[in-house]
Enzyme design. Structure first.
Site: not given
Ligand code: BGC
Length: 768
Positions: A357-358, A488, A601-602
């Site tokens: 999804w990035d 996550e 985390k984000q």
């Molecule tokens: C992130 C995801 C992301 C993936 C690939 C993961 O660490 O939490 O949001 O899609 O990395 O970049």
């Protein structure tokens, strides 16, 4: 952090050789041309730790899923780009000694990635155990003009001896993928041949049966004259080479020019591969290294004309943003509709080199503004083509009726990810698909996209959200249970605010687009309704009901949206209270401890606020930022950029700058101790967003560009290029003024600090 690179506005520079950094440098100095890419391993032998990686977009192996306990619905494989034939190899043997930097003393080592002109350069003096010294200077690139051609110029000079040197240019397909679940071989040898001065090697990927034919042709030159060679020809199953013995004199340079053509059966019929490979290789050979390099440099200069960001007064920030833009342009060019942007691009194997999804959430705006509408549209069409698979994917999890769940990870539309909490639960990704359509149309004004492709996708996404939401009689609201948000570090939560917001917005937007398409093209609407089996009245009614009654967790006392139900029950701590030796948490804490903690985390709530900021007043944004940012550990590369943009909006200058550097220099300074696995390509788009949307305050509203620039105190000025519809603009922000130069002929109206200015074609406005 591991800071060992030298600052420079246009180059990435490594001075002095330290084998411990080799794998990190191989990622950082990677080269690519959108169709393929390569880690920056050495041409000569290297017995130290290395990952010699050559990857071609779309050439993948379906690596069988590995999990502890199988759960029904898991995908069967993870698509991983195959580490294909290495074309850079040139072995150097002097008597009994082989040139190998792990075994020689290395002096004056300098490795440079020239981002302005798109090539990798290296020079050093190697001292063999015998005391013999050679000086080496190499340059290589993957052409962005002839996108199947790579070339190396490798010059060697004996410094304190004269002797015969055995030079072996070769192709080697005995490559293994590091990131393989069961250690499978991802490809088999298929065909090989070696002739005088050239050789070919074809591999076939296992299970997927792609063919990759690689050819090499070389010349040895001394004193500007091509040396007549009488090579020994070598052709093993996975290896083809020529060994030539050349008399080399002390102080005199011998240059090997090696050309490679790398062709995949994605673009050619298998039976034509070898012949076409030979043809392209011969053309490149006749063009010659210097002409190919000149074309490469010219093409990169054009790319920079559309995408450069200049920062005056802060070389670390300058180098970083150019590095990010360079790597993005090396990864995706928009020319190949089947390709997309892997989180590590072609710089490493983690994440398989395939699509997340990035792309929709972070990368799309970068390509829209720097490569133009077509390149960005290609990214949307990629998902449009995958719609039937996304519908199957929703059926796999038990949601029928032509609803779509786009995969978390994919190469061909099929789901590849296999952790239940992500595969089945990280469904917010579906929201990013809808948001990308909206974002594209908002930026380009291409509403016809909605008619031709967008609506079909939106209907399937709206159906998904309606079916995935359930009615809670306790709350008297629709809820979305058992999800993982962007954060996550929480799994299987209920009512993730971000997911619920995207769900309800998608339902709303789909309805709006239905009305639009019906109005502008009733016939096409009828076709879409028939194709998608849309029960217009019933379905729309249902969507409205879910949207109007969606539940959004919030805390009235704190005045914030809650990341998910009961988030405040967690012991509340701040990231600054953590012992630095425990960071990153994912390398030090058990997963259980991470899940129990409040650490984020984000960007999660803040990601939603970033997408829909016009719906929230500044105070609300501030309260949420002030609450969530201090609890965020930014252990996803995708995190700091969103915080930088919101911090800039809130006038938190220091935070915005800290978050910008953290995004932009994440790999160069190796914040998360993992750059050896590859660079964070998708988050690099976030660095660009931090400058353009963050510091530049750029937004698109009502078909026009708006800017609210701020400047970091130690910057003299910064400037960025934007393609917006018919215009190419150069926006320069200094402490004194904002200058907007229109490099196109059409006039354009732009808003700066809420005032509209007309910038004539080729004109300039200066706002003090
Ligand atoms: C992130 C995801 C992301 C993936 C690939 C993961 O660490 O939490 O949001 O899609 O990395 O970049």
């Amino acid at each position: 952090m591991n800071k060992y690179l030298t600052l420079h506005p246009w180059h990435i520079i490594e001075e002095g050789f330290n084998g411990a950094n080799q794998k990190s440098s191989e990622s950082l100095f990677s080269i690519g041309n959108g169709r393929m890419g390569q880690r920056a391993s050495f041409e000569e032998s290297y017995s130290g730790e290395t990952l010699l990686g050559n990857y071609i977009g779309g050439v993948y192996y379906p690596d069988p899923t590995k999990v502890g306990y199988w759960k029904h619905g898991y995908p069967a494989y993870f698509a991983k780009l195959v580490n294909t034939t290495s074309w850079i190899g040139i072995d150097i043997q002097i008597g009994k000694e082989k040139l190998d930097l792990a075994k020689c003393k290395v002096h004056d080592f300098l490795r440079t990635l020239n981002m302005q002109e798109g090539y990798l350069e290296r020079s050093f003096i190697a001292e063999f155990p015998s005391g013999k010294q050679v000086k080496v200077h190499s340059k290589r690139f993957l052409s962005i003009v002839d996108r199947e051609i790579g070339a190396v110029r490798y010059a060697i000079t004996p410094l304190n001896f004269s002797s015969e040197i055995a030079i072996t240019p070769y192709l080697d397909s005995n490559m293994k993928n590091d990131w393989a679940n069961y250690g499978d071989r991802f490809s088999d040898p298929y065909y090989r041949e070696a002739h005088k001065g050239e050789a070919y090697l074809t591999i076939e990927t296992c299970k997927t049966n792609f063919h990759v034919c690689t050819g090499m042709k070389f010349a040895v030159v001394q004193n500007d004259k091509q040396v007549v060679i009488n090579p020994e020809l070598i052709a093993h199953e996975t290896y083809v080479a020529n060994t030539v013995k050349v008399q080399c004199l002390e102080g005199e340079e011998t240059v090997i020019y090696k050309y490679a053509a790398i062709l995949a059966s994605l673009y050619y019929a298998k039976e034509e591969l070898l012949e076409t490979c030979a043809k392209l290789l011969h053309q490149a050979f006749h063009k010659g290294f210097e002409s190919l390099l000149a074309e490469q440099a010219a093409a990169w200069i054009v790319k920079w004309e559309h995408s450069d960001v200049t920062i005056e007064g802060d070389v670390a920030a300058q180098q970083a943003i150019r590095f990010n833009i360079f790597q993005l342009n090396q990864t995706y060019t928009g020319q190949d509709p089947e390709l997309n942007i892997g989180p590590k691009g072609y710089t490493g194997e983690k994440y398989g080199g395939v699509t997340y999804w990035d792309t929709e959430a972070y990368c799309l705006p970068f390509y829209l503004a720097t490569s133009g509408e077509e390149a960005a549209k290609s990214l949307l069409l990629y998902r449009y083509k995958h719609l039937p698979k996304a519908i199957e994917n929703a059926e796999n999890i038990g949601l029928y009726g032509r609803a779509a769940l786009y995969p978390m990870v994919t190469v061909n539309g099929e789901e590849c990810h296999n952790e239940w909490e992500i595969t089945f639960e990280e469904i917010h990704r579906n929201g990013a698909m809808a948001y990308a359509i909206y974002n594209y149309v908002r930026y380009t004004g291409d509403k016809n996209y909605l008619v031709e492709y967008g609506l079909e996708v939106l209907i399937a996404l709206a159906r998904f959200w309606q079916k995935r939401a359930s009615f809670s009689t306790v709350k008297n609201k629709y809820v979305i249970l058992g999800v993982t948000g962007p954060n996550e570090y929480e799994n299987n939560v209920d009512n993730n605010w971000y997911t619920n917001i995207l769900a309800s917005w998608t339902l709303d937007y789909t309805q709006e687009v239905i009305s639009y398409v019906k109005q502008v093209n009733p016939e096409k609407f009828h076709q879409i309704a028939t194709k998608t089996k849309l029960q217009e009245n019933d379905e729309i009614l249902l969507w409205r009901k879910v949207r109007e009654n969606m539940y959004f967790p919030k805390d009235e006392k704190l005045g914030i949206f809650l990341q998910q139900d009961n988030y405040l029950d967690k012991e509340q701590r701040l990231a600054k209270e953590l012992d630095p030796s425990e960071r990153p948490l994912n390398q030090h804490w058990s997963w259980d401890r991470i899940l129990r903690s409040c650490f984020i985390k984000q960007a999660d709530v803040l990601q939603g606020i970033y997408f829909f900021e016009e719906n929230y007043d500044l105070e609300t944004i501030k309260r949420n930022f002030d609450f969530y940012e201090p609890r965020t550990v930014h252990e996803s590369s995708l995190s700091p950029c969103v915080h930088a943009i919101l911090a800039a909006k809130l006038g938190y200058e220091d935070k915005a700058y800290e978050m910008y550097l953290r995004t932009a220099r994440l790999d160069l300074d190796d914040y998360n101790h993992e750059v050896k696995e590859g660079c964070h390509i998708t988050s690099m788009a976030g660095s660009w967003l931090a400058i353009v949307q963050g510091f530049g305050g750029m937004r698109v509203r009502n078909n026009e560009l708006h800017f609210k620039p701020m400047i970091i105190p130690n910057w003299q000025f910064y400037a960025f290029k934007i393609i917006f519809r018919d215009n190419l603009l150069n926006i320069k922000v200094s402490k004194e003024c904002v200058e907007i130069a229109n490099e196109s002929t059409a006039p354009i109206g732009v808003w700066v600090y809420d005032k509209r200015y007309l910038v004539e074609g080729k004109g300039l406005v200066n706002i003090m």
